[in-house]
Structure formats: structure tokens, C-alpha cells
Design a protein around this motif. Structure first.
Motif, mmCIF file in Angstrom:
data_model
loop_
_atom_site.group_PDB
_atom_site.id
_atom_site.type_symbol
_atom_site.label_atom_id
_atom_site.label_comp_id
_atom_site.label_asym_id
_atom_site.label_seq_id
_atom_site.Cartn_x
_atom_site.Cartn_y
_atom_site.Cartn_z
ATOM 1 N N UNK A 368 -7.992 -81.636 -87.696
ATOM 2 C CA UNK A 368 -8.965 -81.205 -88.682
ATOM 3 C C UNK A 368 -8.318 -80.150 -89.556
ATOM 4 N N UNK A 369 -8.667 -80.165 -90.842
ATOM 5 C CA UNK A 369 -8.224 -79.081 -91.711
ATOM 6 C C UNK A 369 -9.425 -78.544 -92.475
ATOM 7 N N UNK A 370 -9.438 -77.238 -92.678
ATOM 8 C CA UNK A 370 -10.541 -76.631 -93.422
ATOM 9 C C UNK A 370 -10.385 -76.928 -94.910
ATOM 10 N N UNK A 371 -9.203 -77.368 -95.323
ATOM 11 C CA UNK A 371 -8.949 -77.640 -96.728
ATOM 12 C C UNK A 371 -8.483 -76.398 -97.477
ATOM 13 N N UNK A 372 -8.659 -75.226 -96.845
ATOM 14 C CA UNK A 372 -8.222 -73.977 -97.489
ATOM 15 C C UNK A 372 -7.102 -73.343 -96.682
ATOM 16 N N UNK A 373 -6.844 -72.052 -96.913
ATOM 17 C CA UNK A 373 -5.800 -71.378 -96.135
ATOM 18 C C UNK A 373 -6.160 -71.397 -94.650
ATOM 19 N N UNK A 374 -5.219 -71.721 -93.832
ATOM 20 C CA UNK A 374 -5.468 -71.793 -92.393
ATOM 21 C C UNK A 374 -4.132 -71.759 -91.661
ATOM 22 N N UNK A 375 -4.212 -71.509 -90.361
ATOM 23 C CA UNK A 375 -2.990 -71.500 -89.552
ATOM 24 C C UNK A 375 -3.240 -72.345 -88.312
ATOM 25 N N UNK A 376 -2.356 -73.286 -88.045
ATOM 26 C CA UNK A 376 -2.494 -74.138 -86.861
ATOM 27 C C UNK A 376 -2.199 -73.295 -85.618
ATOM 28 N N UNK A 377 -3.123 -73.310 -84.669
ATOM 29 C CA UNK A 377 -2.965 -72.462 -83.484
ATOM 30 C C UNK A 377 -2.295 -73.176 -82.319
ATOM 31 N N UNK A 378 -2.230 -74.499 -82.399
ATOM 32 C CA UNK A 378 -1.699 -75.273 -81.273
ATOM 33 C C UNK A 378 -0.207 -75.506 -81.476
ATOM 34 N N UNK A 379 0.590 -74.897 -80.605
ATOM 35 C CA UNK A 379 2.038 -75.074 -80.728
ATOM 36 C C UNK A 379 2.550 -75.813 -79.487
ATOM 37 N N UNK A 380 3.597 -76.602 -79.629
ATOM 38 C CA UNK A 380 4.123 -77.317 -78.463
ATOM 39 C C UNK A 380 4.855 -76.358 -77.527
ATOM 40 N N UNK A 381 4.517 -76.413 -76.252
ATOM 41 C CA UNK A 381 5.136 -75.534 -75.257
ATOM 42 C C UNK A 381 6.024 -76.340 -74.296
ATOM 43 N N UNK A 382 5.517 -77.501 -73.915
ATOM 44 C CA UNK A 382 6.272 -78.420 -73.055
ATOM 45 C C UNK A 382 6.075 -79.810 -73.651
ATOM 46 N N UNK A 383 7.151 -80.521 -73.894
ATOM 47 C CA UNK A 383 7.023 -81.890 -74.418
ATOM 48 C C UNK A 383 7.658 -82.856 -73.425
ATOM 49 N N UNK A 384 6.835 -83.733 -72.869
ATOM 50 C CA UNK A 384 7.314 -84.682 -71.859
ATOM 51 C C UNK A 384 8.186 -84.000 -70.808
ATOM 52 N N UNK A 385 7.694 -82.910 -70.311
ATOM 53 C CA UNK A 385 8.384 -82.189 -69.243
ATOM 54 C C UNK A 385 9.477 -81.243 -69.715
ATOM 55 N N UNK A 386 9.804 -81.316 -71.010
ATOM 56 C CA UNK A 386 10.877 -80.477 -71.562
ATOM 57 C C UNK A 386 10.261 -79.137 -72.014
ATOM 58 N N UNK A 387 10.622 -78.061 -71.323
ATOM 59 C CA UNK A 387 10.053 -76.747 -71.620
ATOM 60 C C UNK A 387 10.758 -76.122 -72.818
ATOM 61 N N UNK A 388 9.998 -75.616 -73.773
ATOM 62 C CA UNK A 388 10.588 -74.887 -74.904
ATOM 63 C C UNK A 388 11.019 -73.514 -74.392
ATOM 64 N N UNK A 389 12.320 -73.360 -74.223
ATOM 65 C CA UNK A 389 12.834 -72.161 -73.570
ATOM 66 C C UNK A 389 12.776 -70.914 -74.459
ATOM 67 N N UNK A 390 12.423 -71.084 -75.717
ATOM 68 C CA UNK A 390 12.298 -69.903 -76.580
ATOM 69 C C UNK A 390 11.097 -69.051 -76.178
#
Lengths: 432, 432
Positions: A368-390
Motif C-alpha cells: 500500500x502507498x499513501x501516495x504522498x511522502x512516506x517511508x517503508x518500515x518493513x526491511x528484510x532481515x533474513x531472506x531464505x535463511x540468509x541473515x543480513x549481517x549488517x
């Protein structure tokens, strides 16, 4: 150290029954969220994500763990066989550590088989509930302290391992340093400290104690001046260390009034650069009350490590969607009266106004987008078992602290109000 | 896992300065005590002693710890040299784990060089403050539950390691079992659990979920019946499992009222032996409110692991006596206003009446007897570095639980009152 037994017994008996029924392998989505903030709080702070990812990498069942489960008949042979090879292979997206959150913010979305998401439930909630409670309290203290540095020193008031996690969470929320050496070693945090009352009492006189401390730790050390008479303590400290005395610490009495006359006394003695640190059961309210006093830094203990009245973040972890045998996604939710939740995978954006200030938390069950200024809050942390080590280790702490600063700056000024009130922005649920 | 860095920075800088002044080697006595109980509580329960002794055996500075201290210039080379060989060689006497305590009870007396007692301070307080807070809350819940078993299930609401310690403390205070598998593995505790709402939601129908659970876990399992409609849930559970159904769990709604009609329904269906377990944010007050309801066991989570409003025991650790250069013992105490303490090594007996009931906590600065029935509260825990191993591990938990039962039975009945009030027996200070 394996993390796999930081798990409730029922996660594994559920797993056993689901393996038997075949439902264990159904693709599923679990959501971690909080139905409410602690009463009167304006926002919460996500803490623990980095620790969770670190622990997830060690979430395996080795011989010792399997032997315990087998000897105690926690689960049957089929389940032991499944656990033998257990590793989390799913995907976790969610709020970055340090991010602010509000009621029903979809903090983590765990997508995997039911089995995998179920087995990690207890551990995930333990880490997130504890660390978020501490980060949330710490953030309010930082707001109260304005630009004066806060030092975390609550280790002795909480479990020894919680103390390490609390120090880490405090730094993420903006604390300057911690007294906890293990936290320093594990996460590269700045540790500080000089002496306690026992050091003064150990020596024959206060002067002898100050001389010993200055001789060993240098003139720029901080001397604790309230073991006997504070005025005498300050005068002795200045006599012993001279104008280069780093600081004095006040740990009792009426700190507002005391800081005032101690500052005057130090100035009168020519110690304009000697700083004043105050400690003694400070919380965000006591810090706010000291705003007008000539204090240079705050040491915070008990209130920090116990979440200032709210030692847990009341985060829950619910199955919100799963496939049926035909591969169709079915949103699910418990119906019972006071614990109803909204089914379906969630998305979230923070809606901003044209000046970049947060206006609302928009949670939706489709992208969903508000159509205006916004920031996506959902960031990938683990993808298919691969942990984002940052997100892990010392690097993760720095990243989370930066995220927290950014998110706080984005909030309306009322976020920093200590008075009880509503969440500073509303959570809007958009249903498709 | 070494425990030596669960230590505040200042313990080691004090050590450095005291090594330089020579005072580090002065024979010293430190006392751990609490100035007050949480407001309105009638007694506290000592928790953590066994864990402290376990951790003390691992309190050494190995290469990793020394490298951290050296790289970060926490202390100088002379201090590193001292720490290289560190092992606690002193004597600790005090209240046995599970014992009740009151304001100013001398919970632990640590006799060693200043250096040794100083270095272990933070770790000692972390363990004792956390575990005593949990044991104290748990004991009140057990009093409220009368003879109905309580199950500890709060792991998800606290730090993963605190959860293990909390489970252990709960068992010492009289809990029947825990959900925490790691606590089971580490301390031989009984673990229990069956299923959560997610298990029901995972299956196509509640009936399918119950069938899967019963098929795998047996008819004597406990089915969670409040995912959808409770009455339907109970009827389905009985249809699926028959009269041997072990139990049903209620996790929402008005539990008092619900337990009543669910009991009637189970009886009407012929399930007289099917038990009712209730969960859902119970604390000692909610448990008391359920006394007249036909409930068979209580599952307690959040309130237990957060100390039911008091997550730390406010225990402090003070230098109370030390030798001077002539070998004379000098009692010492901080003078400052709101934190004054009594100098000198302490002794304590519990004064009893002729029927063996506790009358007073008598604390003295020399060995003292009331002349009547009494019980010595100070037991040897560590003698010249030799740890009494009967206090540690699974054996220690059983011993502490027995001590707790004995001490509770000795108290006047008012000890079990939930209403706020004074400590159930007074602390009397006898000064020589």
C-alpha cells in the motif's frame, strides 16, 4: 552456546502433533506486534533485532539438546529427527532495530513453514520483549536529558545477561556509555567508571582515598564526594586533584539543590572545568527535574534496566496466514473476546507530511502507498535463511542507534513529552 | 562461559587504585542486604544463591577477558597481573537460598581482601537482585494458589537467560513446573506444555487440530478451547478425546465465570476427571480471585518473570568493616543522608515462640542469642574459597525449595495476606 532450548515446551509438542498431521509443513506467516504501548507512553522503540539474528544463527539442536529432549520424552523420535537438521530457512522482514513503533505496528513478519516459525517463537519473543522494553525507557530518558550525556549503570539491578542486553539497548537509544564490561567486550561499547563509596571507606580518610585514586587514575578522574560531608568532600577533592579534576559525582540527597551549590563552590575554587555527574535512582522524571541544575551527565541504573515501570514490551507472536492443502493463503485470527487480532500478512509505511514529519503509521494487508511522502518500515532481515549481517554485532548497534536518531527526529515534538498521553501518531489499518 | 566481565567498570578501576595504595589487601567484610521490602510486601525470598556459587566457580579472567581490559585500557598492567590469577579465596556466609528475609536482614557476609570482594560485587548483586525478586513474587502466588499447582510460563516476556533463572526461582518458591526447556535441561526441572492458538489456526478446523493433537500427544493431553467459541471448543474436545481427556485450557475472557460453566459442562458430558487449567496474565491477585472457581491449575507468565510489579530486589552490597594497617577491625558506614547503613559484620537469628512460630528477625554486630527458641540464619556457603556444592545444580534447587517450605511454615499466617502491610515480623537491631 546454542539458543535452541530457550524455548517453551509446547512449541515442540505442537511441532510433534503438526508433523504427525502433516500440517507442520504448511507455508505460514507469523506476526510479532504489540496491541498497546505501556499506559501513557507516546511511542515504543524496537530493540533486540540484532541479538535475535545473532541467536538465530546458533539456533540448532546438538547432541546435548537432543539427548535432553529424548531422555525427558519431551517429543517423539520423528520430531527429534526433524530437530536434528533444524535451521531457520525462512524470511523475516520487519522494523529495523532502533525504529519507533506504535500499537499494532507489524514489527516482524516471519514467513516459513509452520514448523520453523513455531520452533523459534519463544526465543524471538524473549529477545524482542526484553530489549524493546529497555530501549523504549532509555529513549525517554535521552529525551529528558536533552543534550547531556547519560551513562547506563544498572547491571547490578538485573540478571547478569539482561544487563548486557540492557546496556546494548541503552546505547541504541542514545546513551553515551555503560558501566558493563561484558557489553563493552561483546558489542564494542564505550565503558566508564571510577569508584564507589567502599573505596573511600576502605581508606583511613577521605583524603587518603582521593589521593590514592588520583595517583592511580589521574587528575581527570571523577571523585565521589558524598561518603561523609559533601562540602568537605568537594574541597578535599579540589585540594588533592587541583584545577584539572575531571569531575565529582553526587549520589544522594537533594540533587537539584546540591548540584547548584557544588557548581558554585567548584567555580569559587577555580575548578571551572570540573564536571558534575549525578546518580542515585534517576529515571526520566528525575532527569527532567534536573534540567535547570548545573549537571553535566546523568548515571542511570535501576529505572533503565527495569524499563522504568514497564519491564516487558507485551509483544505477541501470532499466526496470521497459512496455506491450505490447495496452496491457497488463508488469513487466520483468534476470535476470543479480549485477544482478537487481525489476520493476514501485514505491510507498514510511516506517512510523512511535506516537511518530513511523521503523521501516521499506516498498516495494511496488501502492499500500500499513501501516495504522498512516506517511508517503508518493513526491511528484510533474513531472506531464505540468509541473515543480513549488517544488523548484528557492533556494526548492528551503530546502525540501530542511527536509525533511532533518524526516527526520533522525524516525530512531532510531542513525542518527547513525559506526561501521559496517546501515541504521538495514530495507527491506521487499511484493509484490502 | 566465564562470568568475570559481568562486572561494572568501576570495580576494576577501584581495584587498580587500591592495589597502588596497598589498601586492596586489607581484610574486609562486605554485606549484602536490602533496606526495605517492595511497598506493602510482608516478606522477601532469597533467590540466586545457588546460581551465584555456580558462577563464582567460573569467575576467572582468561586470555579473552584480559585482552579486552588491556586493549581498552580499562586498567593498568599491575591490575591485569592481579586479575590473571584471580580466584575468590574468601568466605561467604549468609541466608540459605529459599529463606525468607526482611528489611536489613544481613543476607550475605563476604569476608576476604577488599580486592576480592570488590571484584565480585556486580555479579553477586545481579544474580541475587534478579532471582530474589522473582522468588519473592512467586512465593506470594503460591500462597494465593493454596494447594493448586502453579506452572511457570513467562519465558517469552523476559530476557532468554532471565527466563531460565526465573523458572528456577519459581520452582524454589513452590511452583510445580515450568515451560522453559533450558531450565529443565540445566536444573532438572519438570517441564510441561501442549499447544497454542496457532496450532488450532494452522488446521482447517478446530476439530482437525484437536484430532491431530490427541492422535500425537494422547487422550490425556490438555486442549486449548478458546480459539473460537469456548462452549463449542469444550464439546469438540470431549467428542474427540472422550472421557479420558486430560484437561482443557482457558486463556481469555472472564475466567471465574467461565471456569464455573465449563466445569458444569464437562461434568454433564461425563468428563469428571478432565481438569481445567487457566492462564492469561495471572498474578497473585487474579489467582486469589479464582480461589472459589473450579480451577485445577494456574499458568503464570508475565507477572512472575517481572516480579509482579517489583522486578528487582533493591539489594545493596556495602563495605561494613575492614582492617587498618595495625590489623584492627574498623566498622565503616556511609554517612550520607538517605543511604546511611550500619557498620560492622552482622549475625542474624530468627526468634521463635514456644510453638516454633517466627516472632522477630534479630540482627546483631556480635554473635548473639535471644536465650529462647531461635534459628541461626547465617549458614556457610563458601569457606576460604571452597564452595559448598550442596547449594548448586539440581540438588541446590531441591534444597532451596525445602528451605522455603520450612521457612514459610514457620511464619505467622498473616505472611500469606495479599493486602499491603508491614513486614510480618519486625527486624530488631542489637548493637554491642
Amino acid at each position: 552456546m546454542r539458543t535452541s532450548l530457550f524455548t517453551d515446551h509446547y512449541e515442540l509438542t505442537m511441532l510433534q502433533a503438526a508433523l504427525a498431521s502433516g500440517a507442520a509443513h504448511r507455508p505460514s506467516v507469523f506476526e510479532a506486534f504489540s496491541r498497546r504501548l505501556p499506559e501513557g507512553r507516546r511511542y515504543g522503540v524496537v530493540g533486540g533485532t540484532g541479538r535475535l539474528l545473532e541467536g538465530l544463527a546458533d539456533f540448532h539442536f546438538g547432541d546435548d539438546e537432543l539427548k535432553f529432549l529424548s531422555d525427558n520424552r519431551v517429543v517423539n523420535a520423528e520430531t527429534l529427527k526433524y530437530l536434528e537438521d533444524f535451521t531457520f530457512t525462512g524470511t523475516i522482514t520487519g522494523y529495523a532495530e532502533g525504529e519507533l513503533y506504535f500499537p499494532n505496528s507489524p514489527l516482524l513478519m516471519v514467513e516459513s513453514s509452520f514448523a520453523e516459525a513455531c520452533v523459534i517463537e519463544t526465543y524471538l519473543l524473549s529477545v524482542m520483549n526484553h530489549d524493546s522494553a529497555i530501549a523504549s525507557a532509555a529513549s525517554r530518558m535521552i529525551a529528558s536529558a536533552a543534550n547531556r550525556p547519560c551513562i547506563e549503570m544498572g547491571s547490578r539491578r538485573t540478571h547478569e545477561e539482561s544487563a548486557v542486553a540492557a546496556a546494548r539497548a541503552a546505547i541504541i537509544a542514545g546513551f553515551d556509555s555503560t558501566s558493563n564490561l561484558e557489553a563493552g567486550a561483546r558489542y564494542g561499547l564505550k565503558t566508564v567508571g571510577t569508584s564507589a563509596h567502599s573505596f573511600t571507606l576502605l581508606h583511613d580518610t577521605e583524603r587518603a582515598a582521593f589521593e590514592a585514586q588520583v595517583a592511580s587514575l589521574g587528575r581527570d578522574t571523577i571523585l565521589l564526594v558524598d561518603t561523609y560531608d559533601v562540602e568537605t568532600g568537594v574541597r578535599t577533592a579540589v585540594e588533592v586533584a587541583g584545577p584539572q579534576l575531571g569531575g565529582v559525582r553526587l549520589d544522594s540527597g537533594d540533587l537539584v539543590q546540591q548540584a547548584g551549590w557544588v557548581r558554585t563552590l567548584l567555580d569559587d575554587l577555580g575548578n571551572w572545568n570540573t564536571k558534575i555527574t549525578v546518580t542515585s535512582d534517576l529515571d526520566e522524571y528525575a532527569i527532567a527535574a534536573l534540567a535547570s541544575a548545573p549537571v553535566d551527565s546523568y548515571g542511570v541504573g535501576t529505572a533503565l534496566v527495569t524499563g522504568s515501570g514497564h519491564p516487558t514490551a507485551s509483544m505477541v507472536y501470532k499466526l496470521v496466514s497459512r496455506q491450505d492443502d490447495a496452496g491457497q493463503w488463508i488469513p487466520v485470527a483468534k476470535a476470543a473476546a479480549n485477544k482478537a487480532s487481525v489476520g493476514g500478512r501485514k505491510y507498514a509505511v510511516r506517512e510523512l507530511n511535506e516537511r518530513g514529519r511523521a503523521v501516521a503509521e499506516v498498516v495494511s494487508t496488501t502492499e500500500y502507498t499513501t501516495g504522498g511522502p512516506e517511508r517503508d518500515l518493513m526491511v528484510p532481515l533474513v531472506i531464505n535463511g540468509e541473515i543480513d549481517r549488517s544488523f548484528i554485532g557492533a556494526q548492528g548497534v551503530a546502525k540501530a542507534a542511527a536509525r533511532h536518531r533518524g526516527s526520533i527526529q522525524e516525530m512531532p515534538g510531542e513525542a518527547r513529552k513525559l506526561q501521559r498521553g496517546e501515541p504521538v501518531i495514530p495507527t491506521i489499518m487499511v484493509r484490502s
